[in-house]
Design a protein around this motif. Structure first.
Motif, PDB file in Angstrom:
ATOM      1  N   PHE A 124      -1.249 -11.182  -0.376  1.00  0.00           N
ATOM      2  CA  PHE A 124      -0.588  -9.923  -0.012  1.00  0.00           C
ATOM      3  C   PHE A 124      -1.614  -8.827   0.240  1.00  0.00           C
ATOM      4  CE2 PHE A 124       1.307  -5.809  -1.249  1.00  0.00           C
ATOM      5  CZ  PHE A 124       2.227  -5.728  -0.205  1.00  0.00           C
ATOM      6  N   SER A 125      -1.424  -8.102   1.349  1.00  0.00           N
ATOM      7  CA  SER A 125      -2.293  -6.976   1.701  1.00  0.00           C
ATOM      8  C   SER A 125      -1.840  -5.737   0.970  1.00  0.00           C
ATOM      9  CB  SER A 125      -2.160  -6.615   3.178  1.00  0.00           C
ATOM     10  OG  SER A 125      -2.247  -7.717   3.995  1.00  0.00           O
ATOM     11  N   SER A 126      -2.532  -5.404  -0.095  1.00  0.00           N
ATOM     12  CA  SER A 126      -2.230  -4.138  -0.757  1.00  0.00           C
ATOM     13  C   SER A 126      -3.330  -3.136  -0.417  1.00  0.00           C
ATOM     14  CB  SER A 126      -2.070  -4.338  -2.261  1.00  0.00           C
ATOM     15  OG  SER A 126      -1.570  -3.155  -2.839  1.00  0.00           O
ATOM     16  N   SER A 127      -3.346  -2.043  -1.104  1.00  0.00           N
ATOM     17  CA  SER A 127      -4.220  -0.945  -0.686  1.00  0.00           C
ATOM     18  C   SER A 127      -4.718  -0.179  -1.897  1.00  0.00           C
ATOM     19  CB  SER A 127      -3.398  -0.019   0.214  1.00  0.00           C
ATOM     20  OG  SER A 127      -4.015   1.234   0.341  1.00  0.00           O
ATOM     21  N   CYS A 128      -5.875   0.463  -1.723  1.00  0.00           N
ATOM     22  CA  CYS A 128      -6.381   1.325  -2.794  1.00  0.00           C
ATOM     23  C   CYS A 128      -5.462   2.520  -3.005  1.00  0.00           C
ATOM     24  CB  CYS A 128      -7.796   1.790  -2.468  1.00  0.00           C
ATOM     25  SG  CYS A 128      -7.862   2.925  -1.085  1.00  0.00           S
ATOM     26  N   THR A 129      -4.503   2.689  -2.114  1.00  0.00           N
ATOM     27  CA  THR A 129      -3.546   3.781  -2.270  1.00  0.00           C
ATOM     28  C   THR A 129      -2.804   3.670  -3.603  1.00  0.00           C
ATOM     29  OG1 THR A 129      -1.903   5.079  -1.069  1.00  0.00           O
ATOM     30  CG2 THR A 129      -1.525   2.736  -1.107  1.00  0.00           C
ATOM     31  N   VAL A 130      -2.712   2.444  -4.164  1.00  0.00           N
ATOM     32  CA  VAL A 130      -1.983   2.294  -5.440  1.00  0.00           C
ATOM     33  C   VAL A 130      -2.697   3.026  -6.586  1.00  0.00           C
ATOM     34  CG1 VAL A 130      -0.921   0.088  -4.796  1.00  0.00           C
ATOM     35  CG2 VAL A 130      -3.052   0.083  -6.122  1.00  0.00           C
ATOM     36  N   TYR A 131      -3.988   3.328  -6.431  1.00  0.00           N
ATOM     37  CA  TYR A 131      -4.716   4.045  -7.490  1.00  0.00           C
ATOM     38  C   TYR A 131      -4.550   5.560  -7.381  1.00  0.00           C
ATOM     39  CZ  TYR A 131      -7.253  -0.398  -7.949  1.00  0.00           C
ATOM     40  OH  TYR A 131      -7.588  -1.714  -8.111  1.00  0.00           O
ATOM     41  N   GLU A 143      -9.977  -2.943 -10.871  1.00  0.00           N
ATOM     42  CA  GLU A 143      -8.587  -3.389 -10.771  1.00  0.00           C
ATOM     43  C   GLU A 143      -7.775  -2.966 -11.985  1.00  0.00           C
ATOM     44  OE1 GLU A 143     -11.263  -5.141 -10.267  1.00  0.00           O
ATOM     45  OE2 GLU A 143     -11.127  -6.011  -8.259  1.00  0.00           O
ATOM     46  N   SER A 144      -8.449  -2.668 -13.096  1.00  0.00           N
ATOM     47  CA  SER A 144      -7.674  -2.314 -14.282  1.00  0.00           C
ATOM     48  C   SER A 144      -7.425  -0.811 -14.389  1.00  0.00           C
ATOM     49  CB  SER A 144      -8.347  -2.843 -15.541  1.00  0.00           C
ATOM     50  OG  SER A 144      -9.679  -2.409 -15.540  1.00  0.00           O
ATOM     51  N   ALA A 145      -7.917  -0.031 -13.441  1.00  0.00           N
ATOM     52  CA  ALA A 145      -7.596   1.403 -13.443  1.00  0.00           C
ATOM     53  C   ALA A 145      -6.081   1.555 -13.286  1.00  0.00           C
ATOM     54  CB  ALA A 145      -8.306   2.102 -12.291  1.00  0.00           C
ATOM     55  N   PRO A 146      -5.512   2.574 -13.930  1.00  0.00           N
ATOM     56  CA  PRO A 146      -4.058   2.714 -13.841  1.00  0.00           C
ATOM     57  C   PRO A 146      -3.602   3.005 -12.412  1.00  0.00           C
ATOM     58  CG  PRO A 146      -5.042   4.561 -15.050  1.00  0.00           C
ATOM     59  CD  PRO A 146      -6.144   3.600 -14.762  1.00  0.00           C
ATOM     60  N   ARG A 147      -2.472   2.433 -12.032  1.00  0.00           N
ATOM     61  CA  ARG A 147      -1.876   2.794 -10.742  1.00  0.00           C
ATOM     62  C   ARG A 147      -1.195   4.152 -10.940  1.00  0.00           C
ATOM     63  NH1 ARG A 147       1.776  -2.168  -8.893  1.00  0.00           N
ATOM     64  NH2 ARG A 147       2.914  -1.280 -10.618  1.00  0.00           N
ATOM     65  N   LYS A 148      -1.178   4.922  -9.851  1.00  0.00           N
ATOM     66  CA  LYS A 148      -0.551   6.249  -9.969  1.00  0.00           C
ATOM     67  C   LYS A 148       0.651   6.330  -9.053  1.00  0.00           C
ATOM     68  CE  LYS A 148      -4.009   9.066 -11.902  1.00  0.00           C
ATOM     69  NZ  LYS A 148      -5.116   9.968 -11.606  1.00  0.00           N
ATOM     70  N   LYS A 149       1.500   7.283  -9.325  1.00  0.00           N
ATOM     71  CA  LYS A 149       2.681   7.453  -8.471  1.00  0.00           C
ATOM     72  C   LYS A 149       2.228   7.670  -7.027  1.00  0.00           C
ATOM     73  CE  LYS A 149       6.771  10.346  -7.872  1.00  0.00           C
ATOM     74  NZ  LYS A 149       7.354   9.333  -7.005  1.00  0.00           N
ATOM     75  N   ALA A 150       2.833   6.908  -6.125  1.00  0.00           N
ATOM     76  CA  ALA A 150       2.407   6.971  -4.730  1.00  0.00           C
ATOM     77  C   ALA A 150       2.754   8.327  -4.119  1.00  0.00           C
ATOM     78  CB  ALA A 150       3.091   5.868  -3.937  1.00  0.00           C
ATOM     79  N   LEU A 151       1.902   8.737  -3.166  1.00  0.00           N
ATOM     80  CA  LEU A 151       2.119  10.036  -2.521  1.00  0.00           C
ATOM     81  C   LEU A 151       2.952   9.907  -1.259  1.00  0.00           C
ATOM     82  CD1 LEU A 151      -1.444  11.552  -2.984  1.00  0.00           C
ATOM     83  CD2 LEU A 151       0.647  12.130  -4.232  1.00  0.00           C
ATOM     84  N   SER A 152       3.277   8.688  -0.854  1.00  0.00           N
ATOM     85  CA  SER A 152       4.095   8.508   0.353  1.00  0.00           C
ATOM     86  C   SER A 152       4.944   7.259   0.180  1.00  0.00           C
ATOM     87  CB  SER A 152       3.188   8.325   1.575  1.00  0.00           C
ATOM     88  OG  SER A 152       2.525   7.083   1.497  1.00  0.00           O
ATOM     89  N   PRO A 153       6.057   7.170   0.947  1.00  0.00           N
ATOM     90  CA  PRO A 153       6.854   5.940   0.899  1.00  0.00           C
ATOM     91  C   PRO A 153       6.014   4.713   1.260  1.00  0.00           C
ATOM     92  CG  PRO A 153       8.117   7.689   1.911  1.00  0.00           C
ATOM     93  CD  PRO A 153       6.723   8.228   1.716  1.00  0.00           C
ATOM     94  N   TYR A 154       5.096   4.874   2.227  1.00  0.00           N
ATOM     95  CA  TYR A 154       4.210   3.747   2.571  1.00  0.00           C
ATOM     96  C   TYR A 154       3.473   3.264   1.323  1.00  0.00           C
ATOM     97  CZ  TYR A 154      -0.275   1.636   3.602  1.00  0.00           C
ATOM     98  OH  TYR A 154      -1.378   0.818   3.551  1.00  0.00           O
ATOM     99  N   GLY A 155       2.815   4.199   0.641  1.00  0.00           N
ATOM    100  CA  GLY A 155       2.058   3.843  -0.562  1.00  0.00           C
ATOM    101  C   GLY A 155       2.972   3.224  -1.615  1.00  0.00           C
ATOM    102  N   ASN A 156       4.172   3.775  -1.725  1.00  0.00           N
ATOM    103  CA  ASN A 156       5.116   3.253  -2.710  1.00  0.00           C
ATOM    104  C   ASN A 156       5.513   1.812  -2.403  1.00  0.00           C
ATOM    105  OD1 ASN A 156       6.501   3.697  -5.082  1.00  0.00           O
ATOM    106  ND2 ASN A 156       8.350   4.448  -4.054  1.00  0.00           N
ATOM    107  N   THR A 157       5.616   1.478  -1.098  1.00  0.00           N
ATOM    108  CA  THR A 157       5.980   0.085  -0.770  1.00  0.00           C
ATOM    109  C   THR A 157       4.887  -0.876  -1.251  1.00  0.00           C
ATOM    110  OG1 THR A 157       4.998   0.022   1.482  1.00  0.00           O
ATOM    111  CG2 THR A 157       7.317   0.730   1.307  1.00  0.00           C
ATOM    112  N   LYS A 158       3.630  -0.428  -1.225  1.00  0.00           N
ATOM    113  CA  LYS A 158       2.550  -1.307  -1.703  1.00  0.00           C
ATOM    114  C   LYS A 158       2.704  -1.543  -3.213  1.00  0.00           C
ATOM    115  CE  LYS A 158       0.656  -1.961   2.222  1.00  0.00           C
ATOM    116  NZ  LYS A 158       0.870  -3.254   2.884  1.00  0.00           N
TER     117      LYS A 158
END
Ligand code: UD1
Length: 346
Positions: A124-131, A143-158
């Motif tokens: 699966f193609s994910s993105s650093c946007t999850v951080y 990879e163990s850094a916490p994921r943060k709330k996405a700033l866009s629906p695109y980022g949220n889909t990842k």
């Protein structure tokens, strides 16, 4: 020939480079794409580079019946690399449902069908946007850094797709998955036969740079020089697209040869080096000898100030490293832009 691999979104930017690397590694490739953001001519480029034209079907991954037919027509697919997704951050804010439908339904369809057709692995193609913007202590980001709330629906889909995959694997699904978090992919194949071909006005930095350099755009806007970075412009980890593509071949090998240490594994794909927008512009000017017309403008909403990868996990576990220099990568993007002009495509 090694196994048969399905590449969704295989005529797109990263998809097409990955098809080339899979074919170079002697995989048999089946490409599907709905051609919503790419064109069929990309297959000619792939054929010119590798001597092989991959099987192709124009299919939307959201169309489950069409997928069923495909799996029946091409039995024995061993792995799937899923690139098919909508990816424009700004558009996703205006049309969130399009993004949630395209990016989520496609993944659900594939995961649902994999057991029935004995498909062993899913990349699966994910993105650093999850951080999001990682706190200072997490830079460079692992990879163990916490994921943060996405700033866009695109980022949220990842973020949501990562969760869908993890939950499915943890429920005991009979396949493996590797989630690849890309930093900022740039550049083109060294032959200039394939590269990035954005529709309309490019939203990403490098296509805007090359289009400005060749005179399609009057000037490049640099979004902000008042960030807390050495020169005030944002910092990213720009990763060569061919290097990135090669990581997918390693991921597929790993899953179908039973080398995965976990049923789902996550890797950052970056160089480990941060480059600012202004540094990238200066390097582009230096390697191409073309002066760029640019101007500093205000910040772009939703931009992250600085993020770059700690790629040690991919280096050590996958045996993968980003090899190309940023100079060669920028030059490859420029050669691709020149090739498009030569062919009358821009
Ligand atoms: C964004 C997404 C990323 C996604 C990628 C693909 C976020 C935080 N990042 O990356 O997840 O995978 O798009 O579409 O959602 N810039 C300019 N002028 C321009 C264009 C860009 O100065 O005309 C600057 C930006 O402010 C940024 C850098 O260049 O600092 C890179 O921007 P871009 O190429 O759009 O990628 P990201 O925003 O990093």
């Amino acid at each position: 020939m090694k196994g048969k691999i399905l590449v969704t979104g295989g005529t797109g930017y990263i998809g097409s480079h990955t098809v080339v690397e899979l074919q170079n590694a002697e995989y048999e490739v089946v490409v599907i794409d709905n051609l919503s953001n790419s064109n069929i001519g990309v297959l000619d480029g792939i054929e010119r580079i590798t001597g092989i034209r991959p099987a192709f079907k124009q299919i939307d991954v959201c169309d489950k019946e069409a997928l069923e037919q495909l799996f029946q027509e091409y039995p024995g697919i061993k792995g799937i690399i899923n690139f098919a997704a909508s990816k424009a951050v700004g558009e996703s804010v205006k049309e969130p449902l399009k993004y949630y439908r395209n990016n989520l339904v496609s993944v659900i369809n594939l995961l649902e069908l994999m057991p029935k057709y004995n498909i062993e692995g899913f990349v699966f193609s994910s993105s650093c946007t999850v951080y999001g913007q990682p706190d200072a202590e997490y830079l460079p980001v692992t990879e163990s850094a916490p994921r943060k709330k996405a700033l866009s629906p695109y980022g949220n889909t990842k973020t949501i797709c990562e969760d869908i995959i993890c939950d499915t694997i943890h429920s005991g699904a009979p396949f493996k998955s590797i989630i690849l978090r890309y930093f900022n992919p740039i550049g083109a194949h060294p032959t200039a036969e394939i590269g990035e071909l954005p529709n309309g006005v490019p939203q990403n930095l490098l296509p805007f740079v090359t289009q400005t350099a060749i005179g399609i755009r009057e000037k490049l806007s640099v979004f902000g020089d008042d960030y807390n970075t050495p020169d005030g412009s944002c910092i990213r980890d720009y990763i060569n697209v061919v290097d990135l593509a090669k990581a997918h071949v390693i991921a597929v090998d790993r899953m179908i040869s039973g080398k995965s240490l976990d049923n789902v594994e996550i890797f950052n794909l970056g160089t480990g080096r941060g480059l600012s927008v202004l540094e990238l512009i200066r390097t582009f000017e230096k390697v191409t000898g073309v002066k760029l017309n640019y101007q500093i403008v205000g910040r772009r909403e939703g931009d992250i100030e600085k993020v770059w990868a700690n790629p040690e996990k991919a280096n050590n576990v996958l045996g993968w490293t980003a090899k190309e220099t940023v100079e060669d990568t920028l030059m490859s993007a420029w050669r691709w832009q020149l090739k498009l002009r030569e062919r009358g495509l821009c």
